[in-house]
Design an enzyme around this catalytic site. Structure first.
Site, PDB file in Angstrom:
ATOM      1  N   GLY A 158      28.150  68.957   2.397  1.00 57.75           N
ATOM      2  CA  GLY A 158      29.258  69.327   3.045  1.00 57.75           C
ATOM      3  C   GLY A 158      29.196  70.632   3.869  1.00 57.75           C
ATOM      4  N   ASN A 159      30.522  70.893   4.175  1.00 56.27           N
ATOM      5  CA  ASN A 159      30.582  72.376   4.862  1.00 56.27           C
ATOM      6  C   ASN A 159      31.634  73.041   4.429  1.00 56.27           C
ATOM      7  OD1 ASN A 159      32.559  71.910   6.992  1.00 56.27           O
ATOM      8  ND2 ASN A 159      30.944  70.300   7.727  1.00 56.27           N
ATOM      9  N   ARG A 160      32.088  74.358   4.746  1.00 54.43           N
ATOM     10  CA  ARG A 160      33.243  75.050   4.455  1.00 54.43           C
ATOM     11  C   ARG A 160      34.502  74.897   5.429  1.00 54.43           C
ATOM     12  NH1 ARG A 160      31.403  78.947   0.838  1.00 54.43           N
ATOM     13  NH2 ARG A 160      29.132  79.341   1.235  1.00 54.43           N
TER      14      ARG A 160
ATOM     15  N   ALA B 157      34.288  69.886  11.719  1.00 60.01           N
ATOM     16  CA  ALA B 157      32.774  70.262  11.513  1.00 60.01           C
ATOM     17  C   ALA B 157      32.233  69.252  10.851  1.00 60.01           C
ATOM     18  CB  ALA B 157      32.917  71.313  10.783  1.00 60.01           C
TER      19      ALA B 157
END
Ligand code: CTP
Length: 393
Positions: free
Chosen positions: A205-207, A269
């Site tokens: 995943g990402n932030r 994102a």
């Protein structure tokens, strides 16, 4: 209902000001968020504390001396989805009709690009005076909406036209004005970071927090658009927004494909890669794991741009380098606008409430916006999109 609508209530100086306390309460009961401006003469009739207790926020009373803001008129004008002047005195009506901006109410109205509902209140003679009638005609020609005045008992025992619209009438008129019309522009927003399963427990995943995308969806709904939000995030969503919750890029792609739109703002994102062979059972530490093989995810934005009738598309580019990458990306992705931000800059990264963005258009021109809250970026972005898709109005 007025769920998610931000209503700026401007109270000017007439005895009918006392009714605006009840109006503020009714607006809040209808789901609106309310901020209040009181003119100096309004404060002769009703105290700021009354509104503070009802709205939970101290009324704004001056253009100059409010520690909350260096520029309250522009900030309030941008914050509001709709502005109500109740009661509106002959003096305020005159100022607004002439474009005079000598106090906080008149300056805010001059700065505002939002619908304004005016509820006049005054004695019959004042209402019928040629100058008031001329000013009212001017306000109507300038696009202001009117409610009242009505016939009935006035201050000092007089009877005639000039009574302010009752709070319930104002709320009903606002609901009419702010309802999502059948011909509303359809806004699709993607938000949040996608999660690509490694196994049922873990993901790549990402932030991304989803705050920016949710602010845009909420703003669009507040401004009367028909909004669908496809999101991975639990950030708040206002009641007018239709939400589809997803996890992975593939789920986001499918949810997006089901939504027709006039405008698409792709703020998500999206993970560029996903594990090619996610495990159906939880991977145990003791089993060991040498590597995860990744494969590309679908490009959701590209699927929207490739539609037979593509909407107006706004892409986002969260970068760690200069704006040149974003200018090239806007071209490569074939978007109408690209919103660039540098996530390494303080106040501009993931999870913050602020953002400093640069807007890139099709021609590759760049427009640097100052550091703003994400809500302000959302408000200005929706204004920009609306003016691009409908230059006349
Ligand atoms: N986007 C998308 N689907 C993807 C990847 C990106 O819809 N699979 C959208 C994002 O929501 C954003 C825009 O495309 O609006 C740009 O995303 P970004 O990750 O910056 O672009 P990439 O194409 O991944 O380019 P790069 O990795 O080279 O920076």
């Amino acid at each position: 209902m007025l769920d998610g609508r931000r209503v700026l209530l401007a109270v000017t100086g007439g005895v009918a000001a006392y009714k605006s306390a009840y109006l503020a309460r009714r607006l809040i009961e209808s789901g609106a968020e309310v901020k209040v401006i009181l003119t100096e003469s309004a404060q002769e009739f009703i105290g700021a504390q009354t509104f503070a207790a009802i709205t939970g926020d101290r009324p704004y009373t001056s253009l100059f001396s409010d520690e909350r803001s260096v520029s309250p008129h522009t900030e309030l004008a941008r914050w509001a989805h709709v502005i109500v002047i109740a009661p509106a005195t002959a003096a305020t009506i005159g100022k607004v009709a002439s474009g005079i901006s000598s106090d906080l109410v008149s300056a805010t109205l001059l700065a505002a690009q939002r619908p304004v509902l005016v509820a006049p209140a005054m004695h019959t003679e004042m209402w019928e005076h040629a100058s008031t009638q001329r000013n009212i005609e001017q306000l109507e020609a300038d696009g202001y909406e009117m409610v009242g005045p009505f016939e009935g008992p006035l201050a000092g025992g007089d009877v005639g036209i000039g009574r302010v619209a009752e709070p319930d009438e104002v709320v009903a008129r606002l609901k009419e004005l702010m309802g999502t019309p059948d011909n509303a522009k359809r806004l699709l927003v993607t938000a949040g970071g996608t999660r690509e399963a490694i196994d049922p427990v873990r993901y790549v995943g990402n932030r991304s927090s989803g705050k920016m995308g949710h602010a845009i969806a909420n703003e669009g709904a507040g401004r009367g658009m028909a909004v669908t939000l496809v999101t991975t995030s639990d950030e708040p969503v206002s009641a007018g927004v239709k939400v589809t919750r997803v996890e992975s890029a593939q789920e986001m792609l499918e949810a997006v494909a089901a939504v027709e739109a006039d405008v698409a703002v792709m703020a998500a994102a999206v993970a560029d890669f996903k594990p090619s062979d996610p495990s159906s059972g939880k991977l145990a530490r003791s089993d060991g794991l040498e590597s995860i093989t990744l494969e590309p995810t679908p490009d959701i934005l590209a699927s929207v741009v490739a539609r037979d009738e593509p909407p107006f598309v706004v892409g986002f580019a969260a970068e760690t380098g200069g704006v040149e990458r974003a200018v090239a990306k806007a071209k490569r992705k074939n978007v109408d606008l690209l919103v660039y931000n540098d996530v390494t800059e303080e106040g501009s990264g993931f999870g913050t409430d602020t953002n400093r963005v640069v807007i890139v258009n099709r021609a590759g021109d760049t427009d640097e916006w100052p550091m703003l809250t994400k809500q302000e970026v959302a408000a200005d972005l929706i204004s920009l999109v609306l003016s691009e898709i409908n230059p006349q109005g």
